[in-house]
Design an enzyme around this catalytic site. Structure first.
Site, PDB file in Angstrom:
ATOM      1  N   ASP A 132     107.693  34.947-158.913  1.00 57.89           N
ATOM      2  CA  ASP A 132     107.264  33.441-159.894  1.00 57.89           C
ATOM      3  C   ASP A 132     108.481  32.983-160.547  1.00 57.89           C
ATOM      4  OD1 ASP A 132     104.600  33.958-159.008  1.00 57.89           O
ATOM      5  OD2 ASP A 132     103.928  34.888-160.742  1.00 57.89           O
ATOM      6  N   ARG A 185     107.413  28.506-152.500  1.00 56.69           N
ATOM      7  CA  ARG A 185     106.012  28.014-153.014  1.00 56.69           C
ATOM      8  C   ARG A 185     106.349  27.031-154.117  1.00 56.69           C
ATOM      9  NH1 ARG A 185     103.676  32.054-157.490  1.00 56.69           N
ATOM     10  NH2 ARG A 185     102.852  33.007-155.526  1.00 56.69           N
TER      11      ARG A 185
HETATM   12  P1  FDA Z   1      96.937  19.358-162.111  1.00 56.11           P
HETATM   13  O1  FDA Z   1      97.337  20.103-163.585  1.00 56.11           O
HETATM   14  O2  FDA Z   1      97.889  18.121-161.853  1.00 56.11           O
HETATM   15  O3  FDA Z   1      95.542  18.715-162.075  1.00 56.11           O
HETATM   16  C1  FDA Z   1      95.023  18.283-161.002  1.00 56.11           C
HETATM   17  C2  FDA Z   1      93.619  18.663-160.824  1.00 56.11           C
HETATM   18  O4  FDA Z   1      93.563  19.885-160.330  1.00 56.11           O
HETATM   19  C3  FDA Z   1      92.623  18.329-162.067  1.00 56.11           C
HETATM   20  O5  FDA Z   1      92.243  17.229-162.450  1.00 56.11           O
HETATM   21  C4  FDA Z   1      91.583  19.741-161.689  1.00 56.11           C
HETATM   22  O6  FDA Z   1      90.671  19.077-160.699  1.00 56.11           O
HETATM   23  C5  FDA Z   1      92.396  20.551-161.011  1.00 56.11           C
HETATM   24  N1  FDA Z   1      92.799  21.787-161.967  1.00 56.11           N
HETATM   25  C6  FDA Z   1      94.203  21.890-162.107  1.00 56.11           C
HETATM   26  N2  FDA Z   1      94.108  22.897-163.111  1.00 56.11           N
HETATM   27  C7  FDA Z   1      92.969  23.359-163.215  1.00 56.11           C
HETATM   28  C8  FDA Z   1      92.522  24.464-163.983  1.00 56.11           C
HETATM   29  N3  FDA Z   1      93.206  25.268-164.841  1.00 56.11           N
HETATM   30  N4  FDA Z   1      91.053  24.613-163.978  1.00 56.11           N
HETATM   31  C9  FDA Z   1      90.531  23.818-163.285  1.00 56.11           C
HETATM   32  N5  FDA Z   1      91.168  22.756-162.644  1.00 56.11           N
HETATM   33  C10 FDA Z   1      92.196  22.463-162.423  1.00 56.11           C
HETATM   34  N6  FDA Z   1     103.592  27.412-162.206  1.00 56.11           N
HETATM   35  C11 FDA Z   1     105.094  27.854-162.780  1.00 56.11           C
HETATM   36  O7  FDA Z   1     105.588  27.378-163.597  1.00 56.11           O
HETATM   37  N7  FDA Z   1     105.559  29.047-162.077  1.00 56.11           N
HETATM   38  C12 FDA Z   1     105.013  29.601-160.957  1.00 56.11           C
HETATM   39  O8  FDA Z   1     105.302  30.456-160.508  1.00 56.11           O
HETATM   40  C13 FDA Z   1     103.561  29.024-160.534  1.00 56.11           C
HETATM   41  N8  FDA Z   1     102.769  29.946-159.656  1.00 56.11           N
HETATM   42  C14 FDA Z   1     101.558  29.168-159.315  1.00 56.11           C
HETATM   43  C15 FDA Z   1     100.866  29.799-158.126  1.00 56.11           C
HETATM   44  C16 FDA Z   1     100.098  29.245-157.736  1.00 56.11           C
HETATM   45  C17 FDA Z   1      99.064  29.861-156.476  1.00 56.11           C
HETATM   46  C18 FDA Z   1      99.117  28.082-158.332  1.00 56.11           C
HETATM   47  C19 FDA Z   1      98.156  27.275-157.825  1.00 56.11           C
HETATM   48  C20 FDA Z   1      99.914  27.452-159.602  1.00 56.11           C
HETATM   49  C21 FDA Z   1     101.127  28.061-160.106  1.00 56.11           C
HETATM   50  N9  FDA Z   1     101.889  27.580-161.222  1.00 56.11           N
HETATM   51  C22 FDA Z   1     103.064  28.060-161.454  1.00 56.11           C
HETATM   52  C23 FDA Z   1     101.052  26.907-161.957  1.00 56.11           C
HETATM   53  C24 FDA Z   1     101.295  25.221-161.518  1.00 56.11           C
HETATM   54  O9  FDA Z   1     102.880  24.876-161.918  1.00 56.11           O
HETATM   55  C25 FDA Z   1     100.605  24.363-162.444  1.00 56.11           C
HETATM   56  O10 FDA Z   1     100.744  24.286-163.517  1.00 56.11           O
HETATM   57  C26 FDA Z   1      99.074  24.189-161.880  1.00 56.11           C
HETATM   58  O11 FDA Z   1      98.796  24.568-160.679  1.00 56.11           O
HETATM   59  C27 FDA Z   1      98.521  23.188-162.304  1.00 56.11           C
HETATM   60  O12 FDA Z   1      98.859  22.001-161.614  1.00 56.11           O
HETATM   61  P2  FDA Z   1      98.015  21.529-160.385  1.00 56.11           P
HETATM   62  O13 FDA Z   1      98.799  20.636-159.319  1.00 56.11           O
HETATM   63  O14 FDA Z   1      97.166  22.519-159.934  1.00 56.11           O
HETATM   64  O15 FDA Z   1      97.072  20.084-160.822  1.00 56.11           O
END
Ligand code: FDA
Length: 308
Positions: A132, A185
Site C-alpha cells: 500500500d 494499483r
Molecule cells: P471519491 O472519494 O472521489 O468519491 C467518488 C464516489 O465514490 C462518491 O461520491 C461515493 O459515491 C463513492 N465513495 C467514495 N468513497 C466512499 C466511502 N468511503 N464510502 C462510500 N462511498 C464512497 N489510498 C492510498 O492513499 N493508498 C493506498 O494504498 C490505497 N489503497 C486503496 C485500495 C483500494 C482497493 C481502494 C478502493 C482504495 C484505496 N485507497 C488508497 C483509497 C483511495 O486513495 C481513495 O481515498 C478512496 O478510494 C476514495 O476515492 P474514490 O476514487 O473511491 O472516490
C-alpha cells in the site's frame, strides 16, 4: 467538504480517541461497516464469501507506524499465516500491507527485509503482495524498496505497488513502473498533502486518475484500478472498449463495505473485481480515512449507532 476531510484526517492521528475507540464495544460494532472482523478467521470467512460472489480479494491485516521491531515481526507473522491459509483453502486472494507496519519508520532496511521474506513466501505459494502507499514522505522509499525486491528472481512478479493520482509525480512513476513490469494499483490518494506536491482540486485529481488509468490499461502488465467513483469506472470502461482491451487484462478494486452495488454490477458485466478486505484490532486510522472520503458515512453510522 475539504474542511470535513481535513477534520477526519486530523482525527485519524488522535491517539486518545484511537485508544478509546479500538477498545470499546461500540467502536468495534460501528467499524464493522468497513472491517471484516478482528481475527484472521473473520478475514478468511469474508474472503470465501466474496469469492463465492465471483470477486477476488486482497487481505489487509490492519496496522501502521509500529514503534518497535518486535511489533513489526508480529505483524509480518500474521501475513505469513494468511499466505499459508490462502493456499490451504485455495482462496482467490492476495495480501496488501504497509511498510510502516513492517518498521519503515524505525529502519528502512528492517522493513525491506521483512517485506522480502513475505514476498518470497507469496511467490512460493503462487500469491502476490501489494505494498500500500502511505503519505508522501514515504513515496520515494516505498518505490525504491518495491523496485529492488521486484528485481530479485525469487520475488519477481509477486510484489506490486500503489500509485496515488493526486501526486504530481505519479505520471513519471507510472511510466517507470510499467517499464520495469511492476503491477500497479492506481487510486486517488487518501492522505492530506500540500499543494506543492499534490493537486488540491478534486476535478484535477479525477482528470489525472483517468490519464494514468489509460497508461496502465495500454500497458502489457496486469494492473488494478481502485475507485468507487462511477465516473472513473465509466472512463476506464470506455477507454478499454475503444482500444479493444479485453476485460480480463485489468481489474477494478474496491474496499470492503463500499459500493457493493457497483461491485456486483461490474461482475455481472464480466469485469474482474477485487475487494480489499481489512481486519484486525488496529482499525481506527483506516476507518477515519474512510469517513474523510465520504463524510455522509457519519450519518449512516450514527443511524446504526442508535440501533445498537
Ligand atoms: P471519491 O472519494 O472521489 O468519491 C467518488 C464516489 O465514490 C462518491 O461520491 C461515493 O459515491 C463513492 N465513495 C467514495 N468513497 C466512499 C466511502 N468511503 N464510502 C462510500 N462511498 C464512497 N489510498 C492510498 O492513499 N493508498 C493506498 O494504498 C490505497 N489503497 C486503496 C485500495 C483500494 C482497493 C481502494 C478502493 C482504495 C484505496 N485507497 C488508497 C483509497 C483511495 O486513495 C481513495 O481515498 C478512496 O478510494 C476514495 O476515492 P474514490 O476514487 O473511491 O472516490
Amino acid at each position: 467538504m475539504p474542511v470535513l476531510r481535513t477534520f477526519f484526517i486530523a482525527l485519524s492521528h488522535n491517539r486518545a480517541l484511537r485508544r478509546f475507540s479500538e477498545r470499546s464495544l461500540v467502536g468495534k460494532r460501528v467499524s464493522s461497516r468497513f472491517i471484516a472482523g478482528m481475527e484472521i478467521e473473520d478475514a478468511l470467512r469474508v474472503a470465501e464469501e466474496v469469492n463465492k460472489q465471483g470477486m477476488s480479494v486482497t487481505l489487509d491485516s490492519l496496522g501502521e507506524s509500529v514503534t518497535t521491531e518486535a511489533e513489526a515481526r508480529v505483524a509480518a507473522e500474521v501475513y505469513h499465516k494468511l499466505l499459508d491459509a490462502i493456499a490451504a483453502r485455495k482462496l482467490d486472494a492476495n495480501i496488501s500491507m504497509k511498510l510502516t507496519q513492517m518498521g519503515l519508520n524505525l529502519s528502512p532496511a528492517l522493513a525491506e527485509s521483512i517485506a522480502e521474506s513475505v514476498a518470497q513466501h507469496a511467490s512460493k505459494t503462487g500469491s502476490f503482495v501489494r505494498i500500500d502507499m502511505e503519505d508522501s514522505s514515504l513515496t520515494q522509499v516505498t518505490l525504491e524498496i518495491v523496485k529492488r525486491l521486484h528485481a530479485k528472481p525469487d520475488v519477481r512478479g509477486a510484489i506490486g505497488i500503489v500509485i496515488q493520482a493526486y501526486l504530481y509525480r505519479s505520471k513519471n512513476d507510472i511510466e517507470d513502473l510499467i517499464g520495469n513490469g511492476i503491477r500497479v494499483r492506481l487510486c486517488k490518494g487518501a492522505y492530506q498533502e500540500p499543494a506543492e506536491i499534490a493537486f488540491p482540486r478534486k476535478a484535477d485529481v479525477d482528470a489525472n486518475f483517468i490519464r494514468l488509468a489509460n497508461l496502465l490499461l495500454e500497458s502489457p502488465v496486469y494492473h488494478g484500478l481502485a475507485t468507487h467513483d462511477d465516473a472513473m469506472v465509466a472512463a476506464a470502461q470506455s477507454y478499454a472498449s475503444q482500444h479493444s482491451i479485453e476485460r480480463s487484462r485489468f481489474e477494478f478494486q474496491m474496499l470492503y463495505g463500499i459500493r457493493r452495488d457497483l461491485q456486483r454490477k461490474l461482475v455481472d458485466e464480466g469485469y474482474k473485481v477485487r475487494v480489499y478486505v481489512p481486519f484486525g484490532n488496529d482499525w481506527y486510522p483506516y476507518f477515519m480515512r474512510r469517513l474523510a472520503e465520504r463524510p455522509a458515512n457519519v450519518l449512516f453510522l450514527a443511524k446504526n449507532f442508535f440501533r445498537f
